[in-house]
Design an enzyme around this catalytic site. Sequence first.
Site, PDB file in Angstrom:
ATOM      1  N   CYS A 112       0.820  -1.219   0.000  1.00  0.00           N
ATOM      2  CA  CYS A 112       0.000   0.000   0.000  1.00  0.00           C
ATOM      3  C   CYS A 112       0.851   1.266   0.000  1.00  0.00           C
ATOM      4  O   CYS A 112       0.366   2.350  -0.334  1.00  0.00           O
ATOM      5  CB  CYS A 112      -0.924   0.008   1.207  1.00  0.00           C
ATOM      6  SG  CYS A 112      -1.872  -1.504   1.321  1.00  0.00           S
ATOM      7  N   HIS A 256      -3.672   6.812   2.851  1.00  0.00           N
ATOM      8  CA  HIS A 256      -4.057   5.518   2.270  1.00  0.00           C
ATOM      9  C   HIS A 256      -5.445   5.162   2.792  1.00  0.00           C
ATOM     10  O   HIS A 256      -5.724   5.269   3.988  1.00  0.00           O
ATOM     11  CB  HIS A 256      -3.039   4.454   2.695  1.00  0.00           C
ATOM     12  CG  HIS A 256      -3.445   3.071   2.333  1.00  0.00           C
ATOM     13  ND1 HIS A 256      -3.947   2.752   1.090  1.00  0.00           N
ATOM     14  CD2 HIS A 256      -3.440   1.917   3.043  1.00  0.00           C
ATOM     15  CE1 HIS A 256      -4.226   1.463   1.062  1.00  0.00           C
ATOM     16  NE2 HIS A 256      -3.937   0.930   2.229  1.00  0.00           N
ATOM     17  N   ASN A 286     -10.173  -0.460  -0.325  1.00  0.00           N
ATOM     18  CA  ASN A 286      -8.717  -0.399  -0.222  1.00  0.00           C
ATOM     19  C   ASN A 286      -8.105  -0.847  -1.552  1.00  0.00           C
ATOM     20  O   ASN A 286      -8.191  -2.023  -1.900  1.00  0.00           O
ATOM     21  CB  ASN A 286      -8.271  -1.307   0.927  1.00  0.00           C
ATOM     22  CG  ASN A 286      -6.774  -1.331   1.123  1.00  0.00           C
ATOM     23  OD1 ASN A 286      -6.013  -0.824   0.311  1.00  0.00           O
ATOM     24  ND2 ASN A 286      -6.333  -1.934   2.214  1.00  0.00           N
TER      25      ASN A 286
HETATM   26  O1  UT7 Z   1      -4.023  -1.672   3.381  1.00  0.00           O
HETATM   27  C1  UT7 Z   1      -3.061  -2.338   4.139  1.00  0.00           C
HETATM   28  C2  UT7 Z   1      -3.304  -2.252   5.549  1.00  0.00           C
HETATM   29  N1  UT7 Z   1      -4.550  -2.830   5.903  1.00  0.00           N
HETATM   30  C3  UT7 Z   1      -5.247  -2.269   6.878  1.00  0.00           C
HETATM   31  O2  UT7 Z   1      -4.863  -1.228   7.325  1.00  0.00           O
HETATM   32  C4  UT7 Z   1      -6.470  -2.969   7.405  1.00  0.00           C
HETATM   33  C5  UT7 Z   1      -6.405  -2.966   8.894  1.00  0.00           C
HETATM   34  N2  UT7 Z   1      -7.479  -3.642   9.572  1.00  0.00           N
HETATM   35  C6  UT7 Z   1      -8.779  -3.287   9.529  1.00  0.00           C
HETATM   36  O3  UT7 Z   1      -9.144  -2.386   8.807  1.00  0.00           O
HETATM   37  C7  UT7 Z   1      -9.744  -3.982  10.465  1.00  0.00           C
HETATM   38  O4  UT7 Z   1      -9.030  -4.765  11.386  1.00  0.00           O
HETATM   39  C8  UT7 Z   1     -10.797  -4.860   9.731  1.00  0.00           C
HETATM   40  C9  UT7 Z   1     -11.795  -3.978   8.983  1.00  0.00           C
HETATM   41  C10 UT7 Z   1     -10.108  -5.795   8.758  1.00  0.00           C
HETATM   42  C11 UT7 Z   1     -11.594  -5.685  10.742  1.00  0.00           C
HETATM   43  O5  UT7 Z   1     -12.197  -4.842  11.717  1.00  0.00           O
HETATM   44  P1  UT7 Z   1     -12.025  -5.143  13.264  1.00  0.00           P
HETATM   45  O6  UT7 Z   1     -12.825  -4.148  13.974  1.00  0.00           O
HETATM   46  O7  UT7 Z   1     -10.558  -5.212  13.548  1.00  0.00           O
HETATM   47  O8  UT7 Z   1     -12.736  -6.554  13.391  1.00  0.00           O
HETATM   48  P2  UT7 Z   1     -12.155  -7.928  13.927  1.00  0.00           P
HETATM   49  O9  UT7 Z   1     -11.180  -8.501  12.943  1.00  0.00           O
HETATM   50  O10 UT7 Z   1     -11.688  -7.767  15.338  1.00  0.00           O
HETATM   51  O11 UT7 Z   1     -13.449  -8.817  13.900  1.00  0.00           O
HETATM   52  C12 UT7 Z   1     -14.564  -8.531  14.743  1.00  0.00           C
HETATM   53  C13 UT7 Z   1     -15.672  -9.532  14.441  1.00  0.00           C
HETATM   54  C14 UT7 Z   1     -15.203 -10.978  14.419  1.00  0.00           C
HETATM   55  O12 UT7 Z   1     -16.219 -11.772  14.995  1.00  0.00           O
HETATM   56  P3  UT7 Z   1     -16.081 -12.317  16.502  1.00  0.00           P
HETATM   57  O13 UT7 Z   1     -14.818 -13.133  16.502  1.00  0.00           O
HETATM   58  O14 UT7 Z   1     -15.982 -11.081  17.362  1.00  0.00           O
HETATM   59  O15 UT7 Z   1     -17.326 -13.103  16.680  1.00  0.00           O
HETATM   60  C15 UT7 Z   1     -15.098 -11.306  12.957  1.00  0.00           C
HETATM   61  O16 UT7 Z   1     -15.294 -12.671  12.692  1.00  0.00           O
HETATM   62  O17 UT7 Z   1     -16.216  -9.272  13.149  1.00  0.00           O
HETATM   63  C16 UT7 Z   1     -16.247 -10.490  12.387  1.00  0.00           C
HETATM   64  N3  UT7 Z   1     -16.096 -10.179  10.983  1.00  0.00           N
HETATM   65  C17 UT7 Z   1     -17.145  -9.881  10.191  1.00  0.00           C
HETATM   66  N4  UT7 Z   1     -18.461  -9.806  10.440  1.00  0.00           N
HETATM   67  C18 UT7 Z   1     -19.266  -9.451   9.426  1.00  0.00           C
HETATM   68  C19 UT7 Z   1     -14.961 -10.087  10.243  1.00  0.00           C
HETATM   69  N5  UT7 Z   1     -15.254  -9.746   8.990  1.00  0.00           N
HETATM   70  C20 UT7 Z   1     -16.594  -9.607   8.929  1.00  0.00           C
HETATM   71  C21 UT7 Z   1     -17.491  -9.257   7.909  1.00  0.00           C
HETATM   72  N6  UT7 Z   1     -18.817  -9.179   8.193  1.00  0.00           N
HETATM   73  N7  UT7 Z   1     -17.089  -8.949   6.645  1.00  0.00           N
END
Ligand code: UT7
Length: 329
Positions: A112, A256, A286
């Site tokens: 990125c 970004h 992204n």
């Molecule tokens: O571009 C390069 C760099 N990349 C980034 O900067 C991305 C960085 N990370 C992020 O943007 C975030 O971490 C995400 C958007 C990827 C995820 O958000 P989060 O608030 O960190 O969520 P999480 O991974 O902690 O997941 C929370 C919950 C989980 O369920 P449980 O375990 O709490 O029951 C996931 O399974 O959300 C669930 N989950 C979803 N639910 C509905 C993960 N993806 C989805 C989804 N829809 N698409």
Amino acid sequence: MNAVIRGTGGYAPEKVLTNADFEKMVETSDEWIVSRTGIKERRVVSNGETNSDLCYKAAQRALEMANISPEDLDMIIVGTVTPDYFLPSTAAVVQEKLGAFNSAAFDVAAACAGFLHGLSIARGFILNGNVKRVLVIGSEVLSRITDYTDRSTCVLFGDGAGAVVVEADENGVEGGSGVLSSYLKADGSKTELLWIPIGGSKDPITQQNVDARGRYIMMSGNEIYKLAVRAMCDAAQKTLDQAGIGTDEISWLIPHQANIRIIEGVAKRLKIQDEKVYLNIEKYGNTSAASVPIALDEANRRGMLKKGDYILMVAFGGGLTWGASLVRW
Ligand code: UT7
């Protein structure tokens, strides 16, 4: 000598994938995607459309704005992790498409942060007096390395390209336009937080590892999230310090576009007001190396960037790699 951005261009493929489309593909909801990421839709390539096609369209627009013909380019740099081929570079393919046969051409693999690496390299070559005109592109076709069965990553990514033409200004004076400072950094000890495990020379593609879905982007989102905020703030601050500019002097932060919450966290820590932060994540998701130059081009074409404005661009991604550049418009 100054390295001045003479033209910007952007291109996103026509095909749109909305959050409603993902609701039919994986267990997710528009509410989850919008509240956790800020993304509503993203663009993806159609069959037969390639990374170099996106590069070509963005480059043409940037060259047209700069009023520079392809033969006048000395160098083409493409930031990408989704090249048309491993060999040759996408930059070489783009050179042929543009007819820019007087240029060097190479790719930069910094995920990125690939565009900002390219911009920094271009500036270095220009300030050394080695080259006069450089085309810097950030372009990705992430849809071809996205696992559309993995809800934690597939809703995030989109395709697109952004480009700038950077030119040496030998009459560059104190206070003139140009890329004023750049900062780049990497941490290779955290590779596995964001990577594609197979398909390189270490682990070439086999039927077995393809079946195990190893050819797609894998990301530990939550850990990347925390690292991203810290690293982007640090890069931004170091870049500003180099130029002796305070955050209060910034007209636009062009970050970004990975996650709206990351962007808000960065802006808040840097004490840059929301209205100075350029956002388009809602439309494109992204797009990795393409996201900063697409946003820069949009802001430029909308007449939002005024002569003399300080514009701070910052990015973070796989590698891990990150960086920032400060431009006086
Ligand atoms: O571009 C390069 C760099 N990349 C980034 O900067 C991305 C960085 N990370 C992020 O943007 C975030 O971490 C995400 C958007 C990827 C995820 O958000 P989060 O608030 O960190 O969520 P999480 O991974 O902690 O997941 C929370 C919950 C989980 O369920 P449980 O375990 O709490 O029951 C996931 O399974 O959300 C669930 N989950 C979803 N639910 C509905 C993960 N993806 C989805 C989804 N829809 N698409």
